[in-house]
Design a protein around this motif. Structure first.
Motif, PDB file in Angstrom:
ATOM      1  N   UNK A  32      -9.338  -6.682 -10.638  1.00  0.00           N
ATOM      2  CA  UNK A  32      -9.548  -6.294 -12.029  1.00  0.00           C
ATOM      3  C   UNK A  32     -10.122  -4.876 -12.096  1.00  0.00           C
ATOM      4  N   UNK A  33      -9.439  -3.920 -12.743  1.00  0.00           N
ATOM      5  CA  UNK A  33      -8.070  -4.053 -13.258  1.00  0.00           C
ATOM      6  C   UNK A  33      -7.075  -4.084 -12.116  1.00  0.00           C
ATOM      7  N   UNK A  34      -5.946  -4.696 -12.332  1.00  0.00           N
ATOM      8  CA  UNK A  34      -4.958  -4.820 -11.272  1.00  0.00           C
ATOM      9  C   UNK A  34      -4.364  -3.468 -10.928  1.00  0.00           C
ATOM     10  N   UNK A  35      -4.299  -3.123  -9.639  1.00  0.00           N
ATOM     11  CA  UNK A  35      -3.623  -1.881  -9.257  1.00  0.00           C
ATOM     12  C   UNK A  35      -2.166  -1.924  -9.714  1.00  0.00           C
ATOM     13  N   UNK A  36      -1.773  -0.931 -10.483  1.00  0.00           N
ATOM     14  CA  UNK A  36      -0.413  -0.912 -11.011  1.00  0.00           C
ATOM     15  C   UNK A  36      -0.271  -1.612 -12.343  1.00  0.00           C
ATOM     16  N   UNK A  37      -1.376  -2.240 -12.827  1.00  0.00           N
ATOM     17  CA  UNK A  37      -1.281  -3.001 -14.074  1.00  0.00           C
ATOM     18  C   UNK A  37      -1.002  -2.101 -15.271  1.00  0.00           C
ATOM     19  N   UNK A  38      -1.363  -0.809 -15.125  1.00  0.00           N
ATOM     20  CA  UNK A  38      -1.094   0.103 -16.236  1.00  0.00           C
ATOM     21  C   UNK A  38       0.405   0.227 -16.497  1.00  0.00           C
ATOM     22  N   UNK A  39       1.220  -0.172 -15.519  1.00  0.00           N
ATOM     23  CA  UNK A  39       2.669  -0.153 -15.695  1.00  0.00           C
ATOM     24  C   UNK A  39       3.199  -1.471 -16.226  1.00  0.00           C
ATOM     25  N   UNK A  40       2.287  -2.437 -16.401  1.00  0.00           N
ATOM     26  CA  UNK A  40       2.703  -3.755 -16.850  1.00  0.00           C
ATOM     27  C   UNK A  40       2.983  -4.676 -15.687  1.00  0.00           C
ATOM     28  N   UNK A  41       3.079  -5.959 -15.985  1.00  0.00           N
ATOM     29  CA  UNK A  41       3.301  -6.949 -14.939  1.00  0.00           C
ATOM     30  C   UNK A  41       4.767  -7.312 -14.775  1.00  0.00           C
ATOM     31  N   UNK A  73      -0.100   0.037  10.002  1.00  0.00           N
ATOM     32  CA  UNK A  73       1.169   0.750   9.976  1.00  0.00           C
ATOM     33  C   UNK A  73       1.228   1.574   8.696  1.00  0.00           C
ATOM     34  N   UNK A  74       2.122   2.533   8.589  1.00  0.00           N
ATOM     35  CA  UNK A  74       2.233   3.320   7.358  1.00  0.00           C
ATOM     36  C   UNK A  74       2.853   2.470   6.248  1.00  0.00           C
ATOM     37  N   UNK A  75       2.033   1.891   5.415  1.00  0.00           N
ATOM     38  CA  UNK A  75       2.530   1.036   4.345  1.00  0.00           C
ATOM     39  C   UNK A  75       1.379   0.464   3.539  1.00  0.00           C
ATOM     40  N   UNK A  76       1.692  -0.044   2.340  1.00  0.00           N
ATOM     41  CA  UNK A  76       0.639  -0.479   1.413  1.00  0.00           C
ATOM     42  C   UNK A  76      -0.068  -1.746   1.877  1.00  0.00           C
ATOM     43  N   UNK A  77       0.556  -2.542   2.759  1.00  0.00           N
ATOM     44  CA  UNK A  77      -0.064  -3.787   3.199  1.00  0.00           C
ATOM     45  C   UNK A  77      -0.592  -3.705   4.635  1.00  0.00           C
ATOM     46  N   UNK A  78      -0.755  -2.478   5.126  1.00  0.00           N
ATOM     47  CA  UNK A  78      -1.262  -2.274   6.476  1.00  0.00           C
ATOM     48  C   UNK A  78      -2.633  -2.923   6.652  1.00  0.00           C
ATOM     49  N   UNK A  79      -2.786  -3.700   7.738  1.00  0.00           N
ATOM     50  CA  UNK A  79      -4.068  -4.293   8.068  1.00  0.00           C
ATOM     51  C   UNK A  79      -4.526  -5.406   7.154  1.00  0.00           C
ATOM     52  N   UNK A 122       6.999 -17.483  -8.776  1.00  0.00           N
ATOM     53  CA  UNK A 122       7.224 -16.146  -8.204  1.00  0.00           C
ATOM     54  C   UNK A 122       6.164 -15.162  -8.687  1.00  0.00           C
ATOM     55  N   UNK A 123       5.782 -14.256  -7.811  1.00  0.00           N
ATOM     56  CA  UNK A 123       4.736 -13.273  -8.117  1.00  0.00           C
ATOM     57  C   UNK A 123       5.288 -11.869  -7.892  1.00  0.00           C
ATOM     58  N   UNK A 124       5.121 -11.031  -8.890  1.00  0.00           N
ATOM     59  CA  UNK A 124       5.525  -9.633  -8.734  1.00  0.00           C
ATOM     60  C   UNK A 124       4.361  -8.853  -8.133  1.00  0.00           C
ATOM     61  N   UNK A 125       4.620  -8.199  -7.007  1.00  0.00           N
ATOM     62  CA  UNK A 125       3.614  -7.394  -6.314  1.00  0.00           C
ATOM     63  C   UNK A 125       3.939  -5.930  -6.590  1.00  0.00           C
ATOM     64  N   UNK A 126       3.210  -5.348  -7.529  1.00  0.00           N
ATOM     65  CA  UNK A 126       3.531  -3.988  -7.975  1.00  0.00           C
ATOM     66  C   UNK A 126       3.357  -2.969  -6.854  1.00  0.00           C
ATOM     67  N   UNK A 127       2.368  -3.176  -5.989  1.00  0.00           N
ATOM     68  CA  UNK A 127       2.068  -2.192  -4.949  1.00  0.00           C
ATOM     69  C   UNK A 127       3.252  -1.936  -4.037  1.00  0.00           C
ATOM     70  N   UNK A 128       4.006  -2.987  -3.736  1.00  0.00           N
ATOM     71  CA  UNK A 128       5.166  -2.846  -2.857  1.00  0.00           C
ATOM     72  C   UNK A 128       6.487  -3.043  -3.594  1.00  0.00           C
ATOM     73  N   UNK A 129       6.405  -3.317  -4.919  1.00  0.00           N
ATOM     74  CA  UNK A 129       7.592  -3.506  -5.755  1.00  0.00           C
ATOM     75  C   UNK A 129       8.463  -4.652  -5.257  1.00  0.00           C
ATOM     76  N   UNK A 130       7.814  -5.796  -4.971  1.00  0.00           N
ATOM     77  CA  UNK A 130       8.510  -7.000  -4.526  1.00  0.00           C
ATOM     78  C   UNK A 130       8.250  -8.141  -5.488  1.00  0.00           C
ATOM     79  N   UNK A 131       9.277  -8.923  -5.765  1.00  0.00           N
ATOM     80  CA  UNK A 131       9.119 -10.221  -6.421  1.00  0.00           C
ATOM     81  C   UNK A 131       9.138 -11.267  -5.312  1.00  0.00           C
TER      82      UNK A 131
END
Length: 219
Positions: A32-41, A73-79, A122-131
């Motif tokens: 809270x606030x959700x990262x990327x939430x400013x773009x909507x869910x 690794x180089x990516x949003x979910x590294x570690x 299903x969950x939309x993950x804005x950080x990696x743009x995956x449903x």
């Protein structure tokens, strides 16, 4: 041993066939606030599809599920800690097959070993743009895990009873992508399970079947 878990499994199957707890349960563990939430869910038009597996199994008189620590690794979910899974490939029949393929590649559990019970929301993950579609499965024994060191830094066997304890849910202020947010997480020993993984676990734990988890007091 199967008889011990049958009431839980029967209720779980019923839960997965009916209305699911959905976003309300997921958002209990959302930053809270959700990262990327400013773009909507709502997913972007170019969002990719993915699948993860929540594989439940009995061990030492209770139920566990495997989580994995991702390498750096180089990516949003590294570690981060996640569920076994990944992105849809054209060779996959559907997103359940995606979750099964990725689970076999990452932790060495073959689809022939377990039974698919159903799916969560299903969950939309804005950080990696995956449903992401979460698939729920059951195996009658603790599998012999074989992790891929390229994709898995560590395997974490999470007890369902620990995840269900209120004190396991915590909140901390974090600086994420340059701003301060409140991050709910599950405290599993030295590990913090947060983000999309925590949100999917939150919906699982909101199912009525969790009241029948062996070892849990139903008083």
């Amino acid at each position: 041993m199967r008889e011990t878990y049958e009431p839980f499994l029967r209720q779980l199957r019923q839960d997965l066939c009916g209305p699911l707890p959905g976003r309300a349960a997921q958002y209990q563990m959302a930053p809270r606030p959700r990262p990327g939430a400013e773009l909507g869910d709502e997913p972007r038009p170019d969002a990719r599809q993915g699948g993860v597996l929540l594989l439940l199994y009995p061990h030492e008189g209770q139920i566990f599920l495997p989580l994995i620590l991702r390498p750096n690794y180089p990516g949003v979910h590294s570690g981060q800690i996640s569920l076994p899974g990944g992105g849809y490939e054209p060779s996959d029949d559907d997103l359940t097959a995606t979750a099964q393929r990725e689970t076999y590649e990452e932790i060495g559990v073959h689809p022939s070993q377990y039974t698919v019970l159903g799916h969560l929301t299903p969950l939309y993950v804005a950080a990696s743009n995956f449903i992401v579609l979460p698939t729920i499965a059951w195996i009658d024994y603790r599998p012999a895990f074989h992790t891929d060191p390229y994709e898995v830094a560590a395997l974490i066997e999470a007890p369902l009873l620990l995840l269900l304890k209120p004190e396991t849910r915590r909140v901390e202020p974090w600086i994420l992508r340059g701003r301060q947010i409140e991050v709910p997480y599950f405290a599993l020993g030295d590990h913090a399970v947060w983000g999309a993984t925590a949100m999917m676990l939150s919906e699982l734990l909101a199912l009525p079947a969790m009241k029948l988890a062996p070892g849990r007091s139903n008083a």
